[in-house]
Design a protein around this motif. Structure first.
Motif, PDB file in Angstrom:
ATOM      1  N   UNK A  54     110.904  15.078 -20.509  1.00 27.29           N
ATOM      2  CA  UNK A  54     110.835  15.233 -21.965  1.00 27.29           C
ATOM      3  C   UNK A  54     112.214  15.666 -22.440  1.00 27.29           C
ATOM      4  N   UNK A  55     112.837  14.812 -23.243  1.00 27.53           N
ATOM      5  CA  UNK A  55     114.243  14.998 -23.618  1.00 27.53           C
ATOM      6  C   UNK A  55     114.452  15.872 -24.854  1.00 27.53           C
ATOM      7  N   UNK A  56     113.386  16.146 -25.591  1.00 24.80           N
ATOM      8  CA  UNK A  56     113.521  16.930 -26.816  1.00 24.80           C
ATOM      9  C   UNK A  56     112.776  18.254 -26.667  1.00 24.80           C
ATOM     10  N   UNK A  57     113.352  19.319 -27.211  1.00 25.04           N
ATOM     11  CA  UNK A  57     112.702  20.623 -27.192  1.00 25.04           C
ATOM     12  C   UNK A  57     111.507  20.600 -28.139  1.00 25.04           C
ATOM     13  N   UNK A  58     110.418  21.222 -27.711  1.00 25.45           N
ATOM     14  CA  UNK A  58     109.173  21.214 -28.482  1.00 25.45           C
ATOM     15  C   UNK A  58     108.645  22.621 -28.711  1.00 25.45           C
ATOM     16  N   UNK A  59     107.789  22.755 -29.701  1.00 27.73           N
ATOM     17  CA  UNK A  59     106.894  23.898 -29.829  1.00 27.73           C
ATOM     18  C   UNK A  59     105.539  23.396 -29.352  1.00 27.73           C
ATOM     19  N   UNK A  60     104.908  24.113 -28.432  1.00 26.03           N
ATOM     20  CA  UNK A  60     103.571  23.773 -27.953  1.00 26.03           C
ATOM     21  C   UNK A  60     102.599  24.770 -28.553  1.00 26.03           C
ATOM     22  N   UNK A  61     101.640  24.266 -29.312  1.00 27.41           N
ATOM     23  CA  UNK A  61     100.672  25.111 -29.999  1.00 27.41           C
ATOM     24  C   UNK A  61      99.318  24.911 -29.324  1.00 27.41           C
ATOM     25  N   UNK A  82      96.844  16.846 -27.927  1.00 32.94           N
ATOM     26  CA  UNK A  82      96.209  16.599 -26.639  1.00 32.94           C
ATOM     27  C   UNK A  82      94.776  17.126 -26.684  1.00 32.94           C
ATOM     28  N   UNK A  83      93.828  16.282 -26.279  1.00 34.05           N
ATOM     29  CA  UNK A  83      92.413  16.652 -26.246  1.00 34.05           C
ATOM     30  C   UNK A  83      92.058  17.101 -24.826  1.00 34.05           C
ATOM     31  N   UNK A  84      91.775  18.398 -24.671  1.00 36.01           N
ATOM     32  CA  UNK A  84      91.406  18.946 -23.372  1.00 36.01           C
ATOM     33  C   UNK A  84      89.942  19.384 -23.350  1.00 36.01           C
ATOM     34  N   UNK A  85      89.070  18.613 -24.030  1.00 36.08           N
ATOM     35  CA  UNK A  85      87.642  18.919 -24.026  1.00 36.08           C
ATOM     36  C   UNK A  85      87.079  18.713 -22.628  1.00 36.08           C
ATOM     37  N   UNK A  86      86.190  19.635 -22.178  1.00 32.77           N
ATOM     38  CA  UNK A  86      85.831  20.912 -22.806  1.00 32.77           C
ATOM     39  C   UNK A  86      86.970  21.918 -22.681  1.00 32.77           C
ATOM     40  N   UNK A  87      86.917  23.012 -23.462  1.00 31.49           N
ATOM     41  CA  UNK A  87      87.990  24.013 -23.414  1.00 31.49           C
ATOM     42  C   UNK A  87      88.269  24.476 -21.994  1.00 31.49           C
ATOM     43  N   UNK A  88      89.551  24.651 -21.688  1.00 30.01           N
ATOM     44  CA  UNK A  88      89.965  25.017 -20.330  1.00 30.01           C
ATOM     45  C   UNK A  88      91.335  25.679 -20.357  1.00 30.01           C
ATOM     46  N   UNK A  89      91.696  26.308 -19.245  1.00 25.14           N
ATOM     47  CA  UNK A  89      93.060  26.798 -19.070  1.00 25.14           C
ATOM     48  C   UNK A  89      93.948  25.556 -18.968  1.00 25.14           C
ATOM     49  N   UNK A  90      94.975  25.493 -19.777  1.00 23.13           N
ATOM     50  CA  UNK A  90      95.835  24.314 -19.814  1.00 23.13           C
ATOM     51  C   UNK A  90      97.232  24.689 -19.336  1.00 23.13           C
ATOM     52  N   UNK A  91      97.801  23.843 -18.497  1.00 20.20           N
ATOM     53  CA  UNK A  91      99.185  24.012 -18.047  1.00 20.20           C
ATOM     54  C   UNK A  91      99.973  22.763 -18.427  1.00 20.20           C
ATOM     55  N   UNK A  92     101.100  22.968 -19.083  1.00 24.59           N
ATOM     56  CA  UNK A  92     101.965  21.870 -19.520  1.00 24.59           C
ATOM     57  C   UNK A  92     103.337  22.072 -18.878  1.00 24.59           C
ATOM     58  N   UNK A  93     104.181  21.049 -18.966  1.00 16.06           N
ATOM     59  CA  UNK A  93     105.578  21.160 -18.556  1.00 16.06           C
ATOM     60  C   UNK A  93     106.400  20.183 -19.360  1.00 16.06           C
ATOM     61  N   UNK A  94     107.707  20.228 -19.178  1.00 20.18           N
ATOM     62  CA  UNK A  94     108.634  19.413 -19.963  1.00 20.18           C
ATOM     63  C   UNK A  94     109.319  18.334 -19.119  1.00 20.18           C
ATOM     64  N   UNK A  95     108.793  18.067 -17.937  1.00 21.70           N
ATOM     65  CA  UNK A  95     109.386  17.051 -17.066  1.00 21.70           C
ATOM     66  C   UNK A  95     109.535  15.734 -17.834  1.00 21.70           C
ATOM     67  N   UNK A 112     109.163  24.008 -15.277  1.00 23.90           N
ATOM     68  CA  UNK A 112     108.474  25.298 -15.372  1.00 23.90           C
ATOM     69  C   UNK A 112     107.122  25.099 -16.060  1.00 23.90           C
ATOM     70  N   UNK A 113     106.102  25.769 -15.543  1.00 25.05           N
ATOM     71  CA  UNK A 113     104.758  25.641 -16.098  1.00 25.05           C
ATOM     72  C   UNK A 113     104.634  26.496 -17.361  1.00 25.05           C
ATOM     73  N   UNK A 114     104.070  25.893 -18.406  1.00 26.70           N
ATOM     74  CA  UNK A 114     103.807  26.578 -19.671  1.00 26.70           C
ATOM     75  C   UNK A 114     102.291  26.636 -19.801  1.00 26.70           C
ATOM     76  N   UNK A 115     101.735  27.854 -19.748  1.00 26.34           N
ATOM     77  CA  UNK A 115     100.290  28.036 -19.713  1.00 26.34           C
ATOM     78  C   UNK A 115      99.724  28.393 -21.080  1.00 26.34           C
TER      79      UNK A 115
END
Length: 141
Positions: free
Chosen positions: A75-82, A60-73, A103-106
């Motif tokens: 999404x059927x497979x478990x992930x590692x978010x890097x 995921x490209x979040x240019x310019x750098x910023x605080x990012x919040x993700x979730x798993x809504x 749940x929010x993953x920051x």
């Protein structure tokens, strides 16, 4: 750079795959990633997918750098978010995320990119915060 094309089935959009490397203490791990750059792509991400092969991911490209919040809504497979800083260093890793969770993953700081890979990847390859990610997204800071 060479781009690959993957057709996922009738009616599915073609996704061009790009190489991404992560330099860990145990060596360099190479992944093939789809890019999520538009708002629609970033909003949808890996939702509705039933599988994600080892060695594949979405960047995921979040240019310019910023605080990012993700979730798993949806999404059927478990992930590692890097979460990756502008300089290509890994800021934080959220391992084994819970499928379908809202749940929010920051990012826990400023991130320019987020790499989503199948759960267990970070542990399997010894990927840790501070490791360097090589991809054109991080070349210009």
């Amino acid at each position: 750079m060479v781009a690959f094309c993957l057709i996922v089935g009738a009616g599915a959009r073609a996704a061009s795959l790009q190489p991404l490397e992560i330099a860990t203490k145990s060596g360099v791990q190479v992944f093939s990633v789809e890019m999520a750059t538009t708002e629609e792509e970033k909003t949808t991400g890996l939702m509705y997918r039933k599988e994600l092969p080892d060695g594949r991911g979405m960047l995921f490209d979040f240019s310019p750098p910023q605080e990012v919040s993700m979730w798993m809504k949806n999404t059927f497979i478990s992930l590692d978010m890097i979460f990756i800083r502008a300089d290509g260093r890994i800021l934080r890793i959220a391992e084994n995320t819970e499928p379908l969770s809202t749940a929010i993953i920051s990012s826990g700081g400023l991130a320019k990119g987020v790499l989503e890979v199948i759960a267990g990847t970070a542990k399997k390859y010894g990927i840790e915060p501070g490791d360097r990610v090589a991809h054109p997204l991080f070349n210009g800071h």
